[in-house]
Design an enzyme around this catalytic site. Structure first.
Site, short mmCIF file in Angstrom:
data_model
loop_
_atom_site.label_atom_id
_atom_site.label_comp_id
_atom_site.label_asym_id
_atom_site.label_seq_id
_atom_site.Cartn_x
_atom_site.Cartn_y
_atom_site.Cartn_z
N SER A 1 -12.98 9.70 24.52
CA SER A 1 -13.44 8.49 25.20
C SER A 1 -13.11 8.50 26.69
CB SER A 1 -12.82 7.25 24.54
OG SER A 1 -11.41 7.35 24.52
N GLU B 1 -12.21 2.33 13.42
CA GLU B 1 -13.11 3.13 12.57
C GLU B 1 -12.74 2.98 11.10
OE1 GLU B 1 -14.01 7.76 11.47
OE2 GLU B 1 -13.56 7.32 13.59
#
Length: 570
Positions: free
Chosen positions: A261, A125
């Site tokens: 996740s 990210e």
């Protein structure tokens, strides 16, 4: 032993969106499908994608074809352009909250601002965010690193969306005091804040914490770090084989949480494994749970519920002691449910791993059992009447053809080759099939008044819809992986819960109204409490993390049994 699961555990919005996008692309397209880098940081999900022939590329080739999904973490803008230039069809699955940070950085970078990113420099990210900073991006993971940076004339301060909220508060406080001209944007995801706040609360109230998630997942690591600050034992695992019961043996209460996740099926499997382990220390509980699981896995519980509901429907129609049709319904549902489970072992590996193992080990026996049950049901319907026989035969053939390619129909978006491919088909067909065998077959055989039949039919399908749609919501992630077309996949979980609520309230009101106008026996008003009870149970299970999936299914099935018991006394 008390075990609870954090309400915020599992997929966040961005991860769920990315996984849904890649699965939808896989189910609807015949082109090669890739992800640019790992879609999310979870080894089980990545393995699942490979099994569906969704592979990853880590470098951008000069030429390529097919579909490439940009992962939830995002990528630098030049990478997205390079993928398109190479010839790929690009689907951007970047989390919308990450996109928001990208836009903030891009906006101020164009004005010449430097960018300070609180985040791990090598995290995907952050790598993507730096690509929007036009070469003026700086990353920090400590106050020392912030102090080591030069004082910029103009700078924007943002955070990786999964960073520690407490640390970002420190950075904001320092900037407001020493560099008040810096523009500060609190870009930590709201889901991350809730997740971290909940684990602090759970760690204080429980004796031990189990954190489930990939070892490469930054937000999973931070959950474990936050929990460990309370001094409670914290076990961080990727799968159930890594559970250390030595650490948990002295705990009277255990809290389970999971990274953003981590899919639901891993969380549920962890819950079941820990629950099963500690139940072995209490023989009576272990035997009761063994019986419960056997009744659920073999679908005997569901079939019995169908039989009791059929008896209730017959009684409401004024048909006394109609046990034949109750038995027909039991045999039909038992046969169809077992055969459906045999066809769906693949998705059960995600939704019901224990049931999947049971069906894999006993395929031959269960197949014979299902065929004999179906044949017995057809024989009893034949004795009941030719109309009942042909209706049940048609329904049985329809159920058997559910997974077969028999529909040569193509829409603008996809090809429908099987009944299974039709959106919402699984939920709708189960509800209609149950409504037929529990209400209409007894009505046809006894030529009941069509007005009372209509009311009873709506009552029956309403109850079955509540049961089936709720179970579909619990299994939505595994169903999406295997391409099942359930109502929650078509409409979403929130809308499905809303529809369940309205259907069950309508069901109860319908029965009360029918009693007032003398369409049904006055005592039938007692059965109006069943839909309301089911609604309260579903609402409770939705909000309560102390009840395992098996308990929830068992209790909902008991609600159907209760219809028959109440009908017996009216």
């Amino acid at each position: 032993m008390k075990i609870c699961v954090a309400k915020t555990a599992g997929f966040c919005m961005g991860v769920r969106r990315a996984v849904n996008m890649v699965l939808d692309a896989s189910n609807m397209s015949k082109e090669p499908i890739y992800t640019y880098g790992p879609l999310i940081h979870n080894p089980q999900v990545l393995q699942m994608l490979e099994e569906k022939r969704i592979f990853r590329i880590d470098e951008i080739p000069e030429k390529g074809s097919g579909i490439v999904l940009i992962r939830a973490h995002g990528v630098p803008p030049e990478d997205e352009k390079a993928l398109k230039d190479a010839g790929f069809t690009v689907i951007n699955a970047t989390c919308p909250r990450v996109v928001k940070v990208q836009m903030i950085i891009s906006k101020y970078a164009q004005k010449g601002y430097s960018t300070i990113i609180m985040g791990d420099e090598k995290h995907p990210e952050v790598v993507g965010l730096l690509g929007y900073a036009k070469g003026k991006g700086h990353t920090i993971t400590s106050m020392d690193q912030l102090l080591a940076l030069p004082r910029f004339e103009s700078a924007v301060v943002v955070a990786q969306t999964t960073q520690n909220t407490a640390f970002f508060d420190q950075i904001k406080a320092w900037c407001e005091t020493h560099s008040p001209h810096y523009k500060i944007f609190d870009t930590i995801c709201g889901s991350t804040e809730k997740r971290q706040a909940e684990i602090r609360n759970l760690a204080e109230k429980n004796d031990a914490i189990v954190v489930v998630g990939g070892k490469q997942s930054g937000n999973t690591k931070r959950l474990a770090q936050i929990a460990s600050l309370t001094g409670k034992p914290v076990s961080c695992i990727e799968n159930i084989s890594q559970i250390d019961y030595g650490e948990l043996s002295s705990a009277e209460s255990i809290a389970i949480t999971a990274g953003a996740s981590t899919p639901n099926w891993i969380i549920n499997e962890t819950y079941r494994e820990i629950e099963s382990h500690f139940q072995q220390q209490h023989p009576v509980k272990a035997v009761l749970c063994l019986i419960r699981d056997f009744l659920l896995k073999t679908n005997i519980m569901a079939a019995t519920g169908a039989g009791f509901l059929t008896y209730a429907c017959s009684k409401l129609q004024g048909i006394a002691h109609d046990l034949d049709h109750a038995l027909i319904a039991m045999l039909y549902v038992l046969s169809m449910q077992i055969l459906n489970n045999l066809f769906t072992i693949k998705s059960d590996k995600y939704n019901h791993p224990q049931r999947a193992v049971f069906y894999e080990k006993n395929q031959r026996f269960l197949c014979v059992f299902a065929v004999l049950s179906g044949a017995a049901g057809l024989y009893l319907s034949f004795i009941s009447g030719m109309l009942s026989f042909f209706i049940l035969l048609f329904m049985s053939l329809l159920g058997l053809s559910y997974n077969l390619k028999i529909i040569p129909f193509v829409s603008k978006k996809r090809q429908f080759a099987r009944i299974k491919d039709i959106p919402g088909s699984k939920t709708v067909l189960i509800v209609m099939a149950w409504g037929m065998v529990t209400c209409l077959l007894p009505a046809f055989a006894n030529q009941s008044d069509w007005r009372s039949v209509a009311v009873v039919f709506l009552f029956a399908v309403g109850l079955v819809f509540g049961r089936t749609a709720f179970f579909d919501i619990l299994a939505v992630q595994g169903d999406r992986i295997t391409g099942k077309e359930t109502l929650p996949i078509l409409l979403g979980e929130k809308r499905s819960f809303a529809i369940i609520k309205y259907v069950l309230i309508f069901d109860s009101g319908l029965l009360v109204s029918a009693c007032f106008v003398d369409l049904l026996l006055s005592g039938a008003v007692l059965l109006a409490f069943i839909p309301l009870a089911m609604l309260l149970l579903i609402q409770f299970f939705k909000n309560n993390s102390l009840i395992s999936g098996a308990h929830r299914e068992f209790i909902i099935e008991v609600a159907l049994l209760t219809t028959g018991l109440l009908a017996a006394v009216i």
